[in-house]
Design a protein around this motif. Structure first.
Motif, PDB file in Angstrom:
ATOM      1  N   TRP A 186      37.581  37.092  47.427  1.00 48.40           N
ATOM      2  CA  TRP A 186      38.758  37.275  46.604  1.00 48.40           C
ATOM      3  C   TRP A 186      39.558  35.982  46.692  1.00 48.40           C
ATOM      4  O   TRP A 186      39.575  35.322  47.729  1.00 48.40           O
ATOM      5  N   ASP A 187      40.235  35.621  45.630  1.00 52.87           N
ATOM      6  CA  ASP A 187      41.008  34.381  45.627  1.00 52.87           C
ATOM      7  C   ASP A 187      42.028  34.355  46.755  1.00 52.87           C
ATOM      8  O   ASP A 187      42.254  33.316  47.377  1.00 52.87           O
ATOM      9  N   SER A 188      42.638  35.507  47.022  1.00 50.61           N
ATOM     10  CA  SER A 188      43.634  35.577  48.091  1.00 50.61           C
ATOM     11  C   SER A 188      43.006  35.297  49.446  1.00 50.61           C
ATOM     12  O   SER A 188      43.565  34.572  50.281  1.00 50.61           O
ATOM     13  N   GLU A 189      41.826  35.857  49.690  1.00 51.99           N
ATOM     14  CA  GLU A 189      41.170  35.685  50.989  1.00 51.99           C
ATOM     15  C   GLU A 189      40.525  34.317  51.140  1.00 51.99           C
ATOM     16  O   GLU A 189      40.401  33.794  52.249  1.00 51.99           O
TER      17      GLU A 189
ATOM     18  N   SER B 280      32.647  41.180  39.563  1.00 49.24           N
ATOM     19  CA  SER B 280      33.199  40.384  40.642  1.00 49.24           C
ATOM     20  C   SER B 280      34.607  39.974  40.248  1.00 49.24           C
ATOM     21  O   SER B 280      35.003  40.102  39.084  1.00 49.24           O
ATOM     22  N   SER B 281      35.372  39.473  41.204  1.00 50.49           N
ATOM     23  CA  SER B 281      36.727  39.033  40.877  1.00 50.49           C
ATOM     24  C   SER B 281      36.691  37.860  39.898  1.00 50.49           C
ATOM     25  O   SER B 281      37.541  37.753  39.014  1.00 50.49           O
TER      26      SER B 281
ATOM     27  N   HIS C 110      47.912  37.383  43.505  1.00 49.35           N
ATOM     28  CA  HIS C 110      46.779  36.833  42.764  1.00 49.35           C
ATOM     29  C   HIS C 110      47.323  35.802  41.785  1.00 49.35           C
ATOM     30  O   HIS C 110      48.373  36.016  41.167  1.00 49.35           O
TER      31      HIS C 110
ATOM     32  N   ALA D   8      34.399  47.173  46.800  1.00 47.13           N
ATOM     33  CA  ALA D   8      35.825  47.018  47.081  1.00 47.13           C
ATOM     34  C   ALA D   8      36.559  48.351  47.054  1.00 47.13           C
ATOM     35  O   ALA D   8      36.265  49.223  46.243  1.00 47.13           O
TER      36      ALA D   8
ATOM     37  N   TRP E 119      45.394  43.037  41.614  1.00 50.51           N
ATOM     38  CA  TRP E 119      46.119  43.118  42.877  1.00 50.51           C
ATOM     39  C   TRP E 119      47.048  41.916  42.997  1.00 50.51           C
ATOM     40  O   TRP E 119      46.861  40.883  42.366  1.00 50.51           O
TER      41      TRP E 119
ATOM     42  N   ILE F  40      35.847  44.836  39.702  1.00 50.12           N
ATOM     43  CA  ILE F  40      35.394  43.733  40.548  1.00 50.12           C
ATOM     44  C   ILE F  40      34.163  44.179  41.340  1.00 50.12           C
ATOM     45  O   ILE F  40      33.362  44.944  40.834  1.00 50.12           O
TER      46      ILE F  40
END
Length: 295
Positions: free
Chosen positions: A200-203, A71-72, A97, A47, A94, A43
């Protein structure tokens, strides 16, 4: 005699075919490195997960392997293509996700413990926020949810909803939990706040949820600042950003946490149950990072 000779030859030929077939299977299993061009799809270069993966290549003596920066989003696209074609692929991954809900994946075992134990995601705010925006400070201090909560928002975004719409929907459907974050807090209408986050998708999910709550329940005007990990931490420390809910600790962002100690305030974990490591589709016949080493 002729029949006996023919029988012996048939047995020999059959044995050779079996041996050859086994050889091909063994060769196929042993050539995972060749199949993926000895590349691990990574990614963002800044990171912490990338730093840990580089360390894993060193600790497991994977000298012929390369960690590909990107990138993610690029990693997810590569995984999607490989998965649809049932091709082998190794990515940095991670949890939480959305890809674990969409695909049948597994982490490679990490016997050396390079990727550390399960992590937490922490809320970090700038010094002075408690005095200048007490309602926001308290709401951020109370903010806590689960990987399952986060997965709902991430999945909605992946399915086509705009991040703010997915976050708003979650806030509406989880009124009891949201109310516990803002209970008895006075509104501070019009007061501005800046939330920093990495893409990030999570953030994206967590930051949009916090933004929605701060605006809808407490009256703040919230600006979201998408940056890389380094600028995110620097922004909190120098006051150019007010808060983030995207600090992966104690491992991923350890260097930043140590660097800015005393210049930031850690409000503790907002999510437990994270994991980092190398991820592959379950259809791949490989279970450990050690299996990547050329024999």
């Amino acid at each position: 005699m002729k029949n006996t000779a023919k029988s012996i030859m048939l047995v020999i030929l059959t044995s050779l075919l079996i041996i050859t077939g086994c050889s091909k299977v063994a060769s196929s299993d042993a050539s995972i490195g060749n199949k993926v061009k000895h590349e691990i799809v990574g990614i963002d270069p800044g990171a912490g997960l990338m730093k840990q993966t580089a360390q894993a290549l060193n600790d497991y003596d994977l000298k012929d392997w390369k960690l590909v920066e990107g990138s993610s989003a690029a990693m997810a696209a590569a995984l999607d293509k490989a998965y649809k074609d049932k091709e082998p692929i190794i990515v940095t991954g991670w949890t939480p996700h959305w890809m674990f809900a969409k695909y049948d994946l597994k982490y490679l075992n990490d016997p050396k413990g390079v990727f550390g134990k399960d992590e937490q995601i922490h809320t970090i705010v700038r010094n002075g926020l408690k005095k200048e925006a007490p309602s926001a400070y308290t709401m951020l201090d109370r903010f806590e949810w689960t990987p399952e909560d986060m997965a709902v928002v991430m999945s909605a975004i992946i399915e086509g909803e705009k991040p703010e719409e997915a976050a708003g929907g979650w806030v509406k459907n989880n009124a009891t939990k949201v109310d516990s974050w803002v209970k008895d807090l006075p509104q501070e209408k019009g007061k501005k706040l800046k939330l920093a986050y990495v893409a990030w998708d999570s953030e994206i999910a967590s930051t949009n949820v916090v933004k929605a709550v701060l605006e809808e329940k407490l009256g703040y005007k919230v600006e979201m600042l998408q940056v890389e990990a380094g600028p995110m931490w620097a922004g909190i420390s120098d006051g150019s950003a007010d808060a983030m809910v995207a600090a992966w600790l104690p491992t991923t962002h350890k260097d930043y946490f140590d660097k800015y100690a005393g210049k930031i305030e850690d409000l503790g974990a907002n999510l437990n149950g994270t994991k980092l490591g190398l991820v592959v589709p379950k259809y791949m016949n490989i279970d450990s990072i050690e299996d990547l080493k050329t024999k």
